[in-house]
Design an enzyme around this catalytic site. Structure first.
Site, PDB file in Angstrom:
ATOM      1  N   ASP A 111       0.810  -1.221   0.000  1.00 34.34           N
ATOM      2  CA  ASP A 111       0.000   0.000   0.000  1.00 34.34           C
ATOM      3  C   ASP A 111       0.841   1.268   0.000  1.00 34.34           C
ATOM      4  O   ASP A 111       0.492   2.253   0.635  1.00 34.34           O
ATOM      5  CB  ASP A 111      -0.961   0.008   1.210  1.00 34.34           C
ATOM      6  CG  ASP A 111      -1.727  -1.285   1.293  1.00 34.34           C
ATOM      7  OD1 ASP A 111      -2.208  -1.726   0.246  1.00 34.34           O
ATOM      8  OD2 ASP A 111      -1.805  -1.868   2.380  1.00 34.34           O
ATOM      9  N   HIS A 148      -4.660  -2.203  -5.709  1.00 39.04           N
ATOM     10  CA  HIS A 148      -4.003  -1.012  -6.237  1.00 39.04           C
ATOM     11  C   HIS A 148      -5.041  -0.021  -6.719  1.00 39.04           C
ATOM     12  O   HIS A 148      -5.884  -0.344  -7.547  1.00 39.04           O
ATOM     13  CB  HIS A 148      -3.046  -1.396  -7.379  1.00 39.04           C
ATOM     14  CG  HIS A 148      -1.977  -2.342  -6.922  1.00 39.04           C
ATOM     15  ND1 HIS A 148      -1.146  -2.996  -7.766  1.00 39.04           N
ATOM     16  CD2 HIS A 148      -1.616  -2.727  -5.671  1.00 39.04           C
ATOM     17  CE1 HIS A 148      -0.309  -3.746  -7.058  1.00 39.04           C
ATOM     18  NE2 HIS A 148      -0.593  -3.611  -5.787  1.00 39.04           N
ATOM     19  N   LYS A 184       1.216 -25.318  -5.095  1.00 41.04           N
ATOM     20  CA  LYS A 184       2.185 -25.195  -6.182  1.00 41.04           C
ATOM     21  C   LYS A 184       3.503 -25.865  -5.763  1.00 41.04           C
ATOM     22  O   LYS A 184       4.070 -26.671  -6.497  1.00 41.04           O
ATOM     23  CB  LYS A 184       2.396 -23.707  -6.502  1.00 41.04           C
ATOM     24  CG  LYS A 184       3.469 -23.413  -7.523  1.00 41.04           C
ATOM     25  CD  LYS A 184       3.524 -21.910  -7.802  1.00 41.04           C
ATOM     26  CE  LYS A 184       4.649 -21.562  -8.769  1.00 41.04           C
ATOM     27  NZ  LYS A 184       4.617 -20.148  -9.179  1.00 41.04           N
TER      28      LYS A 184
END
Ligand code: IMO
Ligand code: MG
Length: 426
Positions: free
Chosen positions: A36, A64, A167
């Protein structure tokens, strides 16, 4: 030495060119704190001149904000370059994608005026898929952490950690699997659910309905899917192009270099650009770290300069420090222009001795003593300033101090939310 020559029996123009010069460079924008920092604004500025804007890691844990002509867009999975009609937006293999989240974000931004995104969005076939049950598991893990350790991580519950865990443990499913045989895909998804249910008996999953939704999404995204490695190879070795990478999350949330375990699950520092897009280090050009004049953090974890007092509250209110993804109030540290003085944390001390590094261990970091340098505050509104010379001398001093201290030239100084609120330094 010539292994590559051996592998390429006839030299294409691209191979010749790759040998003579390494191709187009990519510029990179990264968060230098705990997220941020205003990456969206810098990306938006650079995207106006870019041909390709890429995301290389993270997922819709990022948030964003880009303000254009008073319209505020929130991006989570879409690269912020998507509002630029001349630019291709690319979601690379290192990103984890929650398809319902992606379409929700597209719908929301379409309502604000985003058009033609489907002609400008490309998604890597190697990106991993975030399932709804990954998000449910993220929540269950937080409950378990709270029960066992008395505190959780404060994740965004977007399923980021569980997806990257799949993953790494090689049970994940990728976009290319969704694009291939759906029966095979469904079997692997069901096996994964069974694995999770053996770990979390409370986990309820409606696999059939999730698969049905995914089958629809698969057809909607099919035209956008490419071999991501080849897409980047072509972008780098084709005609001259400006390529930009939009980092998500931030350095201190990096899985290796951040305040572990209170971090996210990807490499948000520059290495993630190479692995998350499949490009060589030689193609990394300028790297811009984005930082606020003060520091914020959402979620749990050591935060040595945190202001649990009126100053912190002032920063939170004045800076509108509320998470874009979760709506949580951001924790605030360090100081701001409305104050009489600005303190900058310049070193950490352990047992009275300065340490030249950022401690790895959280208990150690919790206990460091912070050494500050104090500057006079400028106590004037700078939001209308557009030129360095118009900044109050006290603000200039502060910026030059930070620049000298970190040894990195400061390229822009932001003074407000929108695209115009930037002072270019060189
Ligand atoms: P942008 O790109 C701020 C934080 C979460 C939590 C920790 C782990 O908007 O700057 P995760 O859901 O990733 O497993 O949560 O990381 N976090 C962020 N904080 N900005 C972000 O992204 C963040 N992405 C993750 O609050 O503490
Ligand atoms: Mg954010």
């Amino acid at each position: 030495m010539s292994v590559s020559l051996f592998l390429w029996p006839s030299e294409s123009a691209a191979v010749k060119r790759a040998r003579n010069d390494s191709g187009n460079k990519v510029a990179v924008v990264l968060g230098a704190q705990w997220g941020d920092e205003g990456k969206g604004k810098v990306v938006d500025l650079l995207a106006t001149e870019s041909d390709v804007v890429c995301r290389c890691q993270g997922g819709n844990n990022a948030g964003h904000t880009v303000v254009v002509d008073e319209e505020e867009y929130d991006f989570h999975l879409l690269p912020s370059g998507i509002i630029n009609t001349k630019c291709t937006s690319f979601i690379g293999n290192g990103v984890v994608i929650h398809l319902p989240g992606l379409f929700e974000e597209i719908d929301k931004n379409e309502k604000r005026g985003l058009k033609g995104w489907d002609k400008r969005l490309v998604i890597s076939d190697r990106a991993h898929i975030v399932f709804d049950f990954h998000q449910a598991v993220d929540g269950l893990q937080e409950v378990q952490r709270q029960a066992q350790e008395g505190q959780n991580i404060g994740t965004t519950k977007k399923g980021i950690g569980p997806t990257y865990a799949c993953k790494a443990s090689r049970t994940g499913l990728r976009i290319c699997d969704l694009m291939a045989d759906f029966g095979e895909f469904s079997t692997r998804v069901k096996n994964l659910v069974l694995q999770y249910q053996s770990m979390y008996p409370a986990l309820k999953v409606d696999v059939e309905s999730e698969l049905k939704k995914l089958k629809d999404y698969a057809e909607r995204i099919r035209p956008l899917i490419r071999d991501g490695v080849y897409f980047m190879y072509d972008a780098i070795h084709g005609p001259p192009k400006k390529i930009l990478v939009e980092g998500a999350n931030a350095a201190l949330l990096d899985i290796d270099f951040g305040t572990y375990p209170f971090v996210t699950s990807s490499n948000c520092t520059v290495g993630g650009v190479c692995t998350g897009l499949g490009i060589p280090p030689a193609n990394i050009g300028e790297v811009y770290g984005v930082s606020k004049a003060y520091t914020t953090r959402v979620g749990i974890g050591a935060f040595p300069t945190e202001q649990l007092n009126a100053v912190g509250e002032l920063l939170q209110t004045r800076g509108h420090e509320v998470g874009v993804t979760t709506g949580r109030k951001r924790r605030c540290a360090l100081w701001f222009y409305v104050l009489d003085e600005i303190k900058v944390g310049v070193a950490y001390k352990i047992n009275g001795k300065r340490v030249p590094y950022f401690p790895a261990n959280m208990e150690v970091l919790q206990k460091v003593e912070v050494e500050y340098e104090t500057f006079p505050g400028w106590k004037t509104d700078t939001s209308a300033v557009r030129k360095w010379s118009d900044l109050p001398p006290k603000a200039q001093n502060y910026i030059r101090f930070v620049e000298n201290r970190i040894g990195v030239p400061i390229k822009w100084v932001g003074v407000g939310k929108s695209r115009e609120c930037m002072i270019q330094m060189f």
